[in-house]
Every structure is written in C-alpha cells, then in structure tokens.
Design a protein around this motif. Structure first.
Motif, mmCIF file in Angstrom:
data_model
loop_
_atom_site.group_PDB
_atom_site.id
_atom_site.type_symbol
_atom_site.label_atom_id
_atom_site.label_comp_id
_atom_site.label_asym_id
_atom_site.label_seq_id
_atom_site.Cartn_x
_atom_site.Cartn_y
_atom_site.Cartn_z
ATOM 1 N N GLU A 238 -26.474 -0.402 -45.734
ATOM 2 C CA GLU A 238 -26.410 -1.820 -45.659
ATOM 3 C C GLU A 238 -25.046 -2.169 -44.840
ATOM 4 N N THR A 239 -25.241 -3.532 -44.142
ATOM 5 C CA THR A 239 -24.051 -4.010 -43.746
ATOM 6 C C THR A 239 -23.081 -4.550 -44.821
ATOM 7 N N VAL A 240 -22.020 -4.924 -44.327
ATOM 8 C CA VAL A 240 -21.175 -5.865 -45.258
ATOM 9 C C VAL A 240 -20.678 -6.923 -44.516
ATOM 10 N N GLN A 241 -20.783 -8.305 -45.089
ATOM 11 C CA GLN A 241 -20.690 -9.462 -44.471
ATOM 12 C C GLN A 241 -19.180 -9.490 -44.187
ATOM 13 N N PRO A 242 -18.999 -9.632 -42.764
ATOM 14 C CA PRO A 242 -17.716 -9.899 -42.281
ATOM 15 C C PRO A 242 -17.030 -11.201 -42.629
ATOM 16 N N GLU A 243 -15.590 -11.234 -42.599
ATOM 17 C CA GLU A 243 -14.975 -12.685 -42.803
ATOM 18 C C GLU A 243 -15.053 -13.328 -41.555
ATOM 19 N N ALA A 244 -15.290 -12.819 -40.562
ATOM 20 C CA ALA A 244 -15.497 -13.556 -39.141
ATOM 21 C C ALA A 244 -16.228 -12.466 -38.069
ATOM 22 N N ILE A 245 -16.993 -13.143 -37.038
ATOM 23 C CA ILE A 245 -17.390 -12.336 -35.979
ATOM 24 C C ILE A 245 -16.515 -12.689 -34.854
ATOM 25 N N ILE A 246 -15.632 -11.853 -34.315
ATOM 26 C CA ILE A 246 -14.724 -12.121 -33.474
ATOM 27 C C ILE A 246 -15.028 -11.252 -32.079
ATOM 28 N N ASP A 247 -14.831 -10.055 -32.317
ATOM 29 C CA ASP A 247 -15.022 -8.902 -31.260
ATOM 30 C C ASP A 247 -15.633 -7.654 -31.702
ATOM 31 N N PRO A 248 -16.619 -7.289 -31.304
ATOM 32 C CA PRO A 248 -17.475 -6.048 -31.723
ATOM 33 C C PRO A 248 -16.687 -4.625 -31.010
ATOM 34 N N THR A 249 -15.781 -4.974 -30.033
ATOM 35 C CA THR A 249 -15.127 -3.869 -29.346
ATOM 36 C C THR A 249 -14.209 -2.789 -30.473
ATOM 37 N N GLY A 250 -14.872 -1.667 -30.450
ATOM 38 C CA GLY A 250 -13.945 -0.555 -31.525
ATOM 39 C C GLY A 250 -14.825 -0.794 -32.791
ATOM 40 N N CYS A 251 -15.864 -1.333 -33.231
ATOM 41 C CA CYS A 251 -16.475 -1.378 -34.461
ATOM 42 C C CYS A 251 -16.945 0.081 -34.928
ATOM 43 N N SER A 277 -19.359 1.555 -42.928
ATOM 44 C CA SER A 277 -19.996 0.059 -42.797
ATOM 45 C C SER A 277 -18.891 -1.012 -42.945
ATOM 46 N N LEU A 278 -17.940 -0.573 -44.106
ATOM 47 C CA LEU A 278 -17.085 -1.483 -44.380
ATOM 48 C C LEU A 278 -15.927 -1.711 -43.463
ATOM 49 N N MET A 279 -15.502 -0.474 -42.852
ATOM 50 C CA MET A 279 -14.473 -0.644 -41.882
ATOM 51 C C MET A 279 -15.032 -1.311 -40.606
ATOM 52 N N GLY A 280 -16.370 -0.933 -40.324
ATOM 53 C CA GLY A 280 -16.690 -1.863 -39.097
ATOM 54 C C GLY A 280 -16.815 -3.439 -39.335
ATOM 55 N N SER A 281 -17.101 -3.888 -40.413
ATOM 56 C CA SER A 281 -16.903 -5.191 -40.906
ATOM 57 C C SER A 281 -15.633 -5.641 -40.735
ATOM 58 N N ILE A 282 -14.505 -4.755 -41.164
ATOM 59 C CA ILE A 282 -13.116 -5.343 -40.981
ATOM 60 C C ILE A 282 -12.563 -5.349 -39.692
ATOM 61 N N LYS A 283 -13.308 -4.353 -38.915
ATOM 62 C CA LYS A 283 -12.638 -4.600 -37.532
ATOM 63 C C LYS A 283 -13.175 -5.782 -36.562
ATOM 64 N N ILE A 284 -14.665 -6.143 -36.986
ATOM 65 C CA ILE A 284 -15.283 -7.056 -36.234
ATOM 66 C C ILE A 284 -14.534 -8.408 -36.306
ATOM 67 N N ALA A 285 -13.859 -8.608 -37.386
ATOM 68 C CA ALA A 285 -13.161 -9.792 -37.620
ATOM 69 C C ALA A 285 -11.954 -10.036 -36.797
ATOM 70 N N HIS A 286 -11.407 -9.211 -36.284
ATOM 71 C CA HIS A 286 -10.278 -8.902 -35.139
ATOM 72 C C HIS A 286 -10.584 -8.817 -33.662
ATOM 73 N N ALA A 287 -9.916 -9.535 -32.682
ATOM 74 C CA ALA A 287 -9.955 -9.221 -31.218
ATOM 75 C C ALA A 287 -9.133 -7.859 -31.097
ATOM 76 N N GLY A 288 -9.913 -7.152 -30.311
ATOM 77 C CA GLY A 288 -9.088 -5.854 -29.993
ATOM 78 C C GLY A 288 -9.809 -4.734 -30.763
ATOM 79 N N PRO A 289 -9.544 -3.549 -30.514
ATOM 80 C CA PRO A 289 -9.961 -2.357 -31.421
ATOM 81 C C PRO A 289 -8.842 -1.999 -32.428
#
Length: 311
Positions: A238-251, A277-289
């Motif tokens: 399953e996916t983990v709900q991110p804190e925000a969806i900012i940038d998918p680059t590097g997810c 999955s959690l690591m991808g969710s953490i990353k997407i909430a930040h700009a840049g990889p």
C-alpha cells in the motif's frame, strides 16, 4: 557490517520554469523550421542521478551505502556534498575532459516538460569494477552507461553478490535478449509500471514468467502502491499518505533505498516493501531528489504510525 554497492549515475539536475505555455510558443504550421527560445527566470540546480539518490535514501536510514559512479571535471561540488553527507566517494571516478552527467529540464505552466540529457562522464562508468570495492554484501545496478550496466551485472554475478537489476530510464537501451541476460544474472529486479510493460513487450513474457527468473520482481505503481512478485505469489504494498505532494522526482530512488535497507537487514518482503513505500512518501513532500532530511528514529515512528508495526 557489509556494505551495499550502488552502481549508477551521479548527475546534476538543472530545473527551469517557463512562466508560459509551450503550445503558445510553438506554431504547428512552422514545426519544420522550429527555432524557439524560452525565458526561464526560475532555475535551480539539484544533486541527482540514481546512484546518488539511492545512496542518500539508504544513508538516511542508517544503511551502509557505497557509491560506484563517475563525475566530470565539474564534479567537485558533488564530491564535496558526498563528504558533507558522510557518504564515501572512494569508488567515484573523475573522468578528465568530460562534464558530469546532467539533465536540463524546462517545465511550463501546464506541467509539460522539455528535457535534454548529457551523459558526459557516465559514458566511462564501465571503467569502474565491482571487484575493487571491499566488504560488499548487496548491490544494485541502476541506470548508468550501457556498457557499465552490462559489466557490473556480470561482475556482481561472478562475485556471488546478490543484486537488484534496476534498468529505469536506461531500459530502452537493451533488447529482449539483453534483458533476459540481466534477469538471469540478477537476484532481484525492480521497475515501475511503465517499464514493466516495456520489459514484458521486449522479452515476450508476462510479469509472472519474468518473476520466476529472480527471487523477487518489484513493480512500483506510483500512487497505487507496488507489487512484489515472489515465490509464485503477488504481495500488494500500500501507499503511505504523504505530508504534501511537491515533487515526484527521485521518489523511485527513495523507494529503492528503502528496499535495499530491508533486504540487507533480512526483512520479509511485505515489511521491505512498506519501508520502501514510506521512503517514497517522505521524498515526494520535498522539492528535489535529495532535499529531505530525516533521521532513522523519525522514519521508525512514521512506519509504526502507518503500518502498526515496529521497524
């Protein structure tokens, strides 16, 4: 503790924003003499490349990452960053007379993108040898120069080091026979859903048939989670709900960092997939990889909150 050798690219991502729409600047009836320029008042330069991004994620978890890659004569800022992050650059080769691999990405107001990619030093990555790295217990062959990906896969296999085959955007460089050879050498394979479809088309096999050739085939599916094919079954992650969806680059690279940590620490596939999955969710909430900053204790807390189990 044994290290994880991450073979792949180090690159600069030059990201520019055009405050307009490409379609308003490109005249269809004049496409045969295309000559346009876009004013891009916004620009940023990010440290990227699959090897750098994966190592950053694994290092954030407290894993032992060893990077094997190349940079050009302009690579000093990246090498300095690795030093500042506490990541080894022992097996990062500087190639004279080249630039570090880099992407030039222009995005318009409709989120359309025009990208140019210069491989530069990446074309000499085959000069690095897996055997030169010591105390390696796990590896990954991530997107890199074509020859490097072929050679490093063979070298991992010859050294009996388990590794993930992660073709990524490099997949179009290989035909069906090449891909079958990679799978015969690899212990695991990881692709996104689009790459999975291309893998099936080029090999003429289904995902289930491809999965029989490796210990596990992992297919990431963006916001739909991931599938892990192993032991004749499919595990849904399953996916983990991110804190925000900012940038998918590097997810995807953050996902792979979590996956490598799980494998290296003997997690079962569901737990490894959930951490990824959690690591991808953490990353997407930040700009840049590589701009998310989080410690293992915080990751463990978020894992417990998301899945009700300890990390």
């Amino acid at each position: 503790m044994k290290k994880t050798l991450i073979c792949g690219s180090l690159a600069y991502d030059n990201i520019m924003v055009f405050n307009g729409r490409f379609r308003e600047q490109i005249l269809p009836e004049q496409i045969h003499i295309l000559n346009v320029a876009f004013l891009v008042p916004e620009m940023r330069r990010e440290f990227g490349g699959c090897a750098g991004n994966i190592a950053y994620a694994l290092h954030s978890l407290g894993g032992h990452a060893e990077i094997m890659a190349t940079v050009g004569e302009d690579g000093i800022p990246y090498l300095d960053r690795l030093d500042a992050q506490g990541l080894s650059r022992q097996h990062v080769r500087k190639v004279p007379g080249t630039f570090t691999a880099q992407a030039f990405i222009t995005t318009d107001m409709d989120d359309n993108q025009i990208t140019a990619f210069h491989p530069g030093a990446m074309g000499q990555a085959h000069l690095n040898e897996v055997g030169h790295a010591e105390n390696i217990g796990l590896g990954i062959v991530a997107p890199d120069g074509r020859d490097a990906m072929i050679e490093h896969a063979r070298q991992f296999a010859n050294a009996n080091i388990p590794f993930i085959f992660d073709p990524g955007q490099g997949l179009p460089m290989f035909d069906g026979d090449d891909l079958k050879q990679f799978l015969s050498l690899a212990t695991y394979a990881c692709v996104n859903d689009y790459e999975a479809q291309m893998l099936c088309e080029r090999t003429g096999q289904t995902l289930e048939q491809l999965a029989e050739q490796v210990a596990a085939l992992i297919v990431t599916r963006g916001g739909e989670g991931a599938w892990i094919f192993t032991g004749g079954q499919r595990i849904d992650i399953e996916t983990v709900q991110p804190e925000a969806i900012i940038d998918p680059t590097g997810c995807g690279d953050a996902f792979r960092g979590g996956l490598l940590y799980g494998i290296a620490n003997g997690f079962d596939w569901q737990k490894s997939g959930r951490l990824a999955s959690l690591m991808g969710s953490i990353k997407i909430a930040h700009a840049g990889p590589q701009n998310y900053q989080i410690k293992f204790e915080q990751i463990a807390q978020r894992f417990q909150a998301a899945f009700g189990e300890t990390l």
